[in-house]
Design an enzyme around this catalytic site. Structure first.
Site, mmCIF file in Angstrom:
data_model
loop_
_atom_site.group_PDB
_atom_site.id
_atom_site.type_symbol
_atom_site.label_atom_id
_atom_site.label_comp_id
_atom_site.label_asym_id
_atom_site.label_seq_id
_atom_site.Cartn_x
_atom_site.Cartn_y
_atom_site.Cartn_z
ATOM 1 N N CYS A 89 34.109 36.502 33.949
ATOM 2 C CA CYS A 89 34.883 37.720 33.715
ATOM 3 C C CYS A 89 36.065 37.434 32.795
ATOM 4 O O CYS A 89 36.478 38.293 32.014
ATOM 5 C CB CYS A 89 35.362 38.318 35.030
ATOM 6 S SG CYS A 89 36.430 37.230 36.009
ATOM 7 N N HIS A 334 39.904 38.568 39.704
ATOM 8 C CA HIS A 334 38.968 39.107 38.721
ATOM 9 C C HIS A 334 39.737 39.579 37.494
ATOM 10 O O HIS A 334 40.848 40.104 37.597
ATOM 11 C CB HIS A 334 38.193 40.274 39.346
ATOM 12 C CG HIS A 334 37.242 40.940 38.398
ATOM 13 N ND1 HIS A 334 36.195 40.274 37.792
ATOM 14 C CD2 HIS A 334 37.173 42.221 37.948
ATOM 15 C CE1 HIS A 334 35.534 41.112 37.012
ATOM 16 N NE2 HIS A 334 36.108 42.295 37.089
#
Length: 530
Positions: A89, A334
């Site tokens: 990510c 994230h």
């Protein structure tokens, strides 16, 4: 003789002597004489006066400004989402911010570099050109980022998005150079990448005893901001350029009067970049804990108050991308980003999921990296839309083409990664690895005059560092290698472990739901060793 100049390893330094107090005629220049000078100084008396207009008046221009694309080539609509290949990510969020950087995207879409590049294999500019072209020309789809983009960096676990971002920018900058050893430091600062992202710091120290002034100039590609005591980006910038008094134990050793004397020090921006990368220092270098506070940042930012010449009118920048970290520490969490398409609409780019957003939502994030572009540059690179060309929107046709309900259409040609020559990845890894890049960052460590970010062990306690890598030593001790050391371009359904960190498919309506607990299984510790 009123002034003399030095060129020290990519750093310009000038000493102005408004008052000479020494009885020895050569005493005022002792500081200069102690430094080995090149046979011919790159700055002459004639070129010094034009310093603010062009920092490299006699350096070889590697990428003349007129070679920057003047016309807009970007599609108006938002491009593709990026598949998460397992703990990537941070790669996807960084790539999306670069993809929607107008001058970089227009240059890549012009294919000017690839037409003249003699390297091809292992060239980051060629690799980024292929990625940006695919991403912008395939709206409504999900594409796999090329394995070569993260070759030498990705270790199968989550890394720092800002470090990957600067790793990529640095690799593109090196790709602009005809030969690493044949080009002087100052010519390197004339590359296309420096023209887009680069500027110059000015550190001025004035001796309060003899009134001698020392000016030092140093290039930058990003600006790190300490947010511990700041509630907004403007406050952090004000702290950065706040004058500092040097006295007592921190007294300045003046090269003019050759005495330790009280002095005033000021850090300002001599030149500001076309594209400004502002890094909010959210993570502790020692513990990795996150400063999870809201720091306000504006849609339009005036940088003129922080320039060396603050009274020349507004210097307005507009926000076009935001890189966000969700989580409580750098050990997990994230990364995703928000980008502004050419049509003016904001989008949230969360791995494969692409959803429309609003400026209100964009400005309410706990941002990690902010991307600003000069307003005049944004308008110039978006001129085709302002002239009335109808922006292409994602309609029913695109909705039919995109994958839905969590099923990845891997037979779609857009999802098939281009065949990679095995020598490409091998060479890219050899030329630019994570450890090698961090070693070079340490070797080219910013001079003490510009250490405005954190305390240096060999400097007074109130001297700070602009930017320093979170990774310096103990990498292998704290981060054992995992089985997968590179991105794996798989044509099969992701495993359960990969799916935990894989975003859903591209959807402008946000119908797909993201899996929970992304990246929480891949912890890492950030430790700085002084």
């Amino acid at each position: 003789m009123e002034e003399d100049s030095l060129y020290l390893g990519g750093e310009w330094q000038f000493n102005h002597f408004s008052k000479l107090t020494s009885s020895r005629p050569d005493a005022a220049f002792a500081e200069i004489q102690r430094t080995s000078l090149p046979e011919k100084s790159p700055l002459s008396c004639e070129t010094r006066v034009d310093l603010c207009d062009d920092l490299a008046p006699v350096a070889r221009q590697l990428a003349p400004r007129e070679k920057l694309p003047l016309s807009n080539r970007r599609p108006a609509a938002v491009g593709a989402g990026l598949q998460n290949m397992g703990n990537t990510c941070y790669v996807n969020a960084s790539l999306q911010c670069l993809t929607y950087t107008p001058p970089l995207a227009n240059y890549m879409l012009s294919r000017e570099h690839s037409q003249t590049c003699h390297r091809h294999k292992g060239c980051m500019l060629c690799t980024m050109q292929a990625h940006i072209t695919r991403a912008l020309h395939n709206p409504g789809h999900v594409i796999q980022p090329s394995q070569a983009l993260a070759a030498g960096f990705h270790r199968g676990k989550q890394e720092d998005a800002h470090e990957f971002l600067m790793f990529t920018v640095d690799a593109m900058k090196k790709a602009c150079l005809p030969g690493h050893k044949q080009v002087d430091h100052h010519s390197k600062d004339t590359t296309l990448i420096h023209q887009i992202f680069g500027g110059y710091w000015r550190s001025q120290i004035k001796c309060l005893h003899c009134h001698g002034i020392s000016d030092t100039f140093d290039p930058y590609l990003d600006i790190a901001l300490d947010i511990q005591a700041a509630q907004s980006v403007q406050q952090a910038l004000e702290q950065l350029v706040k004058p500092e008094e040097l006295n007592g134990e921190n007294a300045y050793h003046c090269g003019v009067c050759l005495q330790r004397a009280p002095a005033s020090k000021m850090l300002t921006l001599l030149t500001s970049a076309k594209v400004l990368i502002l890094v909010l220092k959210r993570f502790s270098d020692v513990t990795g804990n996150k400063i999870a506070k809201n720091v306000q940042y504006p849609e339009c930012l005036d940088m003129q108050p922080y320039m060396s010449q603050p009274n020349t009118g507004p210097l307005v920048y507009v926000l076009y991308a935001v890189l966000v970290h969700a989580g409580w520490s750098c050990h997990n969490g994230h990364y995703f980003s928000y980008v502004k398409a050419q049509e003016g609409q904001w989008y949230k780019m969360d791995d494969a999921e692409v959803t429309a957003s609003s400026i209100t939502s964009v400005l309410s994030q706990q941002a990690y990296v902010l991307f600003y572009i000069q307003k005049s540059e944004w308008e110039r690179h978006s001129e085709s839309v302002s002239r009335g060309r109808e922006p292409r929107a994602l309609g029913a046709e695109d909705t039919d083409r995109r994958a839905t309900q969590g099923e990845l259409k891997r037979d779609h040609p857009c999802l098939q990664a281009p065949e990679l020559d095995e020598h490409l990845v091998e060479r890219a890894t050899q030329e630019s690895t994570l450890d090698h890049w961090k070693f070079l960052q340490e070797q080219n460590k910013t001079k003490p005059e510009f250490n405005v970010r954190k305390v240096e062990g060999t400097l007074p306690p109130d001297v700070l560092v602009i930017h320093q890598s979170k990774y310096k030593c103990g990498m292998k001790n704290h981060h054992p290698e995992q089985q997968s050391s590179l991105l794996k371009l798989s044509s099969t359904t992701p495993t359960h472990q990969e799916s935990m960190n894989t975003g859903t498919l591209a959807s402008l309506r946000g119908r797909a739901r993201r899996s929970k607990g992304k990246n929480k299984h891949s912890k890492r510790a950030l430790l700085v060793c002084q």
